[in-house]
Design a protein around this motif. Structure first.
Motif, PDB file in Angstrom:
ATOM      1  N   VAL A   1      43.010  42.115  33.134  1.00  0.00           N
ATOM      2  CA  VAL A   1      42.382  41.010  33.860  1.00  0.00           C
ATOM      3  C   VAL A   1      43.193  39.726  33.666  1.00  0.00           C
ATOM      4  CG1 VAL A   1      40.310  39.602  34.104  1.00  0.00           C
ATOM      5  CG2 VAL A   1      40.112  42.054  33.595  1.00  0.00           C
ATOM      6  N   ASN A   2      43.675  39.160  34.766  1.00  0.00           N
ATOM      7  CA  ASN A   2      44.351  37.863  34.742  1.00  0.00           C
ATOM      8  C   ASN A   2      43.428  36.736  35.188  1.00  0.00           C
ATOM      9  OD1 ASN A   2      46.943  38.710  33.838  1.00  0.00           O
ATOM     10  ND2 ASN A   2      47.373  39.521  35.872  1.00  0.00           N
ATOM     11  N   ASP A   3      42.541  37.073  36.131  1.00  0.00           N
ATOM     12  CA  ASP A   3      41.584  36.103  36.641  1.00  0.00           C
ATOM     13  C   ASP A   3      40.226  36.804  36.721  1.00  0.00           C
ATOM     14  OD1 ASP A   3      39.975  34.376  38.075  1.00  0.00           O
ATOM     15  OD2 ASP A   3      41.505  33.824  39.523  1.00  0.00           O
ATOM     16  N   PRO A   4      39.261  36.423  35.893  1.00  0.00           N
ATOM     17  CA  PRO A   4      37.966  37.119  35.865  1.00  0.00           C
ATOM     18  C   PRO A   4      37.235  37.110  37.199  1.00  0.00           C
ATOM     19  CG  PRO A   4      38.177  35.662  33.969  1.00  0.00           C
ATOM     20  CD  PRO A   4      39.319  35.344  34.889  1.00  0.00           C
ATOM     21  N   VAL A   5      37.514  36.101  38.025  1.00  0.00           N
ATOM     22  CA  VAL A   5      36.797  35.963  39.291  1.00  0.00           C
ATOM     23  C   VAL A   5      37.518  36.663  40.438  1.00  0.00           C
ATOM     24  CG1 VAL A   5      35.840  34.314  40.954  1.00  0.00           C
ATOM     25  CG2 VAL A   5      35.796  33.788  38.506  1.00  0.00           C
ATOM     26  N   ASP A   6      38.845  36.735  40.388  1.00  0.00           N
ATOM     27  CA  ASP A   6      39.629  37.305  41.484  1.00  0.00           C
ATOM     28  C   ASP A   6      40.373  38.560  41.014  1.00  0.00           C
ATOM     29  OD1 ASP A   6      41.032  37.867  43.743  1.00  0.00           O
ATOM     30  OD2 ASP A   6      42.273  36.058  43.710  1.00  0.00           O
ATOM     31  N   PRO A   7      39.818  39.752  41.272  1.00  0.00           N
ATOM     32  CA  PRO A   7      40.468  40.992  40.824  1.00  0.00           C
ATOM     33  C   PRO A   7      41.808  41.258  41.502  1.00  0.00           C
ATOM     34  CG  PRO A   7      38.607  41.478  42.262  1.00  0.00           C
ATOM     35  CD  PRO A   7      38.550  40.019  41.976  1.00  0.00           C
ATOM     36  N   ALA A   8      42.109  40.555  42.596  1.00  0.00           N
ATOM     37  CA  ALA A   8      43.396  40.752  43.278  1.00  0.00           C
ATOM     38  C   ALA A   8      44.562  40.351  42.392  1.00  0.00           C
ATOM     39  CB  ALA A   8      43.425  39.966  44.585  1.00  0.00           C
ATOM     40  N   ASP A   9      44.299  39.519  41.376  1.00  0.00           N
ATOM     41  CA  ASP A   9      45.358  39.060  40.476  1.00  0.00           C
ATOM     42  C   ASP A   9      45.537  39.969  39.261  1.00  0.00           C
ATOM     43  OD1 ASP A   9      45.947  36.909  42.065  1.00  0.00           O
ATOM     44  OD2 ASP A   9      44.617  35.524  41.002  1.00  0.00           O
ATOM     45  N   ASP A  10      44.709  41.002  39.137  1.00  0.00           N
ATOM     46  CA  ASP A  10      44.795  41.891  37.979  1.00  0.00           C
ATOM     47  C   ASP A  10      46.052  42.749  38.032  1.00  0.00           C
ATOM     48  OD1 ASP A  10      42.389  40.803  37.307  1.00  0.00           O
ATOM     49  OD2 ASP A  10      41.185  42.564  37.843  1.00  0.00           O
TER      50      ASP A  10
ATOM     51  N   TYR B   1      40.084  46.982  31.914  1.00  0.00           N
ATOM     52  CA  TYR B   1      39.162  48.061  32.275  1.00  0.00           C
ATOM     53  C   TYR B   1      39.986  49.169  32.895  1.00  0.00           C
ATOM     54  CZ  TYR B   1      39.341  45.658  36.847  1.00  0.00           C
ATOM     55  OH  TYR B   1      39.746  45.052  38.000  1.00  0.00           O
ATOM     56  N   PHE B   2      39.333  50.230  33.376  1.00  0.00           N
ATOM     57  CA  PHE B   2      40.052  51.399  33.893  1.00  0.00           C
ATOM     58  C   PHE B   2      39.509  51.820  35.261  1.00  0.00           C
ATOM     59  CE2 PHE B   2      40.532  51.654  29.300  1.00  0.00           C
ATOM     60  CZ  PHE B   2      41.864  51.981  29.150  1.00  0.00           C
ATOM     61  N   ALA B   3      40.343  52.573  35.976  1.00  0.00           N
ATOM     62  CA  ALA B   3      39.924  53.151  37.256  1.00  0.00           C
ATOM     63  C   ALA B   3      40.511  54.555  37.389  1.00  0.00           C
ATOM     64  CB  ALA B   3      40.378  52.284  38.429  1.00  0.00           C
ATOM     65  N   ILE B   4      39.741  55.430  38.015  1.00  0.00           N
ATOM     66  CA  ILE B   4      40.241  56.757  38.366  1.00  0.00           C
ATOM     67  C   ILE B   4      40.163  56.882  39.886  1.00  0.00           C
ATOM     68  CG2 ILE B   4      39.967  59.249  38.128  1.00  0.00           C
ATOM     69  CD1 ILE B   4      38.589  58.815  35.482  1.00  0.00           C
ATOM     70  N   ASP B   5      41.315  57.103  40.522  1.00  0.00           N
ATOM     71  CA  ASP B   5      41.361  57.347  41.967  1.00  0.00           C
ATOM     72  C   ASP B   5      41.379  58.850  42.204  1.00  0.00           C
ATOM     73  OD1 ASP B   5      41.658  54.766  43.531  1.00  0.00           O
ATOM     74  OD2 ASP B   5      43.155  54.471  41.966  1.00  0.00           O
TER      75      ASP B   5
ATOM     76  N   ASP C   1      44.192  49.626  49.668  1.00  0.00           N
ATOM     77  CA  ASP C   1      44.397  49.070  48.332  1.00  0.00           C
ATOM     78  C   ASP C   1      43.445  47.929  47.995  1.00  0.00           C
ATOM     79  OD1 ASP C   1      46.365  50.866  47.763  1.00  0.00           O
ATOM     80  OD2 ASP C   1      48.017  49.554  48.348  1.00  0.00           O
ATOM     81  N   VAL C   2      42.928  47.236  49.012  1.00  0.00           N
ATOM     82  CA  VAL C   2      42.089  46.063  48.737  1.00  0.00           C
ATOM     83  C   VAL C   2      40.683  46.149  49.320  1.00  0.00           C
ATOM     84  CG1 VAL C   2      44.064  44.509  48.512  1.00  0.00           C
ATOM     85  CG2 VAL C   2      43.032  44.844  50.752  1.00  0.00           C
ATOM     86  N   THR C   3      40.468  47.022  50.296  1.00  0.00           N
ATOM     87  CA  THR C   3      39.179  47.096  50.984  1.00  0.00           C
ATOM     88  C   THR C   3      38.347  48.244  50.421  1.00  0.00           C
ATOM     89  OG1 THR C   3      40.274  46.329  52.997  1.00  0.00           O
ATOM     90  CG2 THR C   3      38.038  47.186  53.215  1.00  0.00           C
TER      91      THR C   3
ATOM     92  N   GLY D   1      38.297  57.315  53.698  1.00  0.00           N
ATOM     93  CA  GLY D   1      38.778  56.717  52.462  1.00  0.00           C
ATOM     94  C   GLY D   1      38.816  57.723  51.326  1.00  0.00           C
ATOM     95  N   TRP D   2      38.800  57.207  50.090  1.00  0.00           N
ATOM     96  CA  TRP D   2      38.794  58.082  48.923  1.00  0.00           C
ATOM     97  C   TRP D   2      37.903  57.472  47.845  1.00  0.00           C
ATOM     98  CZ3 TRP D   2      42.785  54.717  49.957  1.00  0.00           C
ATOM     99  CH2 TRP D   2      43.194  53.854  48.945  1.00  0.00           C
ATOM    100  N   LEU D   3      37.615  58.259  46.812  1.00  0.00           N
ATOM    101  CA  LEU D   3      36.722  57.804  45.749  1.00  0.00           C
ATOM    102  C   LEU D   3      37.504  57.145  44.618  1.00  0.00           C
ATOM    103  CD1 LEU D   3      33.897  57.671  44.459  1.00  0.00           C
ATOM    104  CD2 LEU D   3      34.331  59.949  43.494  1.00  0.00           C
ATOM    105  N   ARG D   4      37.030  55.972  44.203  1.00  0.00           N
ATOM    106  CA  ARG D   4      37.552  55.303  43.018  1.00  0.00           C
ATOM    107  C   ARG D   4      36.375  55.042  42.083  1.00  0.00           C
ATOM    108  NH1 ARG D   4      41.258  50.174  43.863  1.00  0.00           N
ATOM    109  NH2 ARG D   4      42.791  51.848  44.205  1.00  0.00           N
ATOM    110  N   ILE D   5      36.559  55.339  40.795  1.00  0.00           N
ATOM    111  CA  ILE D   5      35.517  55.099  39.798  1.00  0.00           C
ATOM    112  C   ILE D   5      36.056  54.126  38.757  1.00  0.00           C
ATOM    113  CG2 ILE D   5      33.855  56.150  38.220  1.00  0.00           C
ATOM    114  CD1 ILE D   5      34.405  58.835  39.557  1.00  0.00           C
ATOM    115  N   TYR D   6      35.353  53.011  38.560  1.00  0.00           N
ATOM    116  CA  TYR D   6      35.731  52.010  37.566  1.00  0.00           C
ATOM    117  C   TYR D   6      34.929  52.208  36.282  1.00  0.00           C
ATOM    118  CZ  TYR D   6      38.071  49.250  41.234  1.00  0.00           C
ATOM    119  OH  TYR D   6      38.906  48.812  42.242  1.00  0.00           O
ATOM    120  N   TYR D   7      35.581  51.989  35.142  1.00  0.00           N
ATOM    121  CA  TYR D   7      34.937  52.051  33.830  1.00  0.00           C
ATOM    122  C   TYR D   7      35.277  50.779  33.057  1.00  0.00           C
ATOM    123  CZ  TYR D   7      34.789  57.060  34.946  1.00  0.00           C
ATOM    124  OH  TYR D   7      34.580  58.275  35.566  1.00  0.00           O
TER     125      TYR D   7
END
Length: 232
Positions: free
Chosen positions: A70-79, A109-113, A156-158, A183-189
């Protein structure tokens, strides 16, 4: 002599008229011949077939794990994203202001695509199961301290949210092919932060998720998740 000349002129005039008539009839005959041929070409177009064969691809599930800093807690686009193989939160840091444990700074945090390789046209499902994230003594767990968010990723962003739960409530959750169309499934942890109503400070915890407090004994906690592809 004048009579002879007149006769010759009349004869020449008749020959010219006769020649004109012959040319006219010849043109009419040509038109009668050419016109049906032109109609014949218009009524019989050339048709060329196009063919291609797509082989059957079934039964595949492609999974990619990513660690997200995390670089910006409010904007995940910067992560910042990087490949990972496990959901390893490492040794946590104690926040002596809020009296909770958090991931080492910077937060991550983590993600599984998950991409399903199947063009059979048949329906399928993805099922998320988990074991308890327990300490080695088996006396405590982090099942209520981890956010699990299921999203339909269009690019990647939508994305579209499908389900937001705690790790404890993520067991046996099913996502269908119809839910992921296009689309496809992404799971965040991610570990619980205690943020329940302040989006301006960052991501809000999912329902039922709590931060890790001092009531959790020191030690190493571990568990596992399994995603299963099945026909439905």
């Amino acid at each position: 002599m004048k009579a002879v000349n007149r006769f010759i002129k009349n004869l020449e005039k008749k020959e010219v008229n006769k020649m004109k008539k012959n040319i006219l009839w010849t043109l009419i005959a040509l038109l009668l011949v050419i016109t049906p041929i032109s109609l014949c070409f218009a009524a019989n177009p050339t048709i060329v077939q196009i063919t291609a064969s797509i082989p059957l691809a079934t039964g595949g599930l492609n999974a990619e794990v990513s660690k997200i800093v995390v670089n910006d807690p409010v904007d995940p686009a910067d992560d910042d994203w990087s490949p990972a193989t496990t959901l390893n939160f490492g040794t946590l840091q104690f926040d002596d202001v809020d009296f909770v444990f958090r991931p080492a700074d910077p937060a991550f945090y983590f993600a599984i695509d998950l991409g399903v390789i199947d063009n059979s046209g048949n329906p399928w499902t993805l099922t998320h199961t988990r074991t308890s994230v327990r300490n080695t003594a088996g006396t405590a767990n982090l099942d209520d301290n981890i956010n699990v968010s299921f999203v339909k990723q269009l690019d990647d962003v939508t994305a579209t949210d499908l389900l937001k739960v705690s790790y404890n409530n993520s067991n046996s959750r099913v996502i269908t092919k119809a839910q992921l169309t296009g689309g496809w499934l992404r799971i965040y942890y991610g570990l619980g932060t205690g943020n329940t109503d302040h989006p301006e400070l960052g991501t809000i915890d999912n329902p039922g998720v709590l931060p890790i407090t001092l009531d959790k004994p020191a030690g190493t906690y571990s568990g596992q998740v399994t995603i299963t592809l099945a026909s439905s």
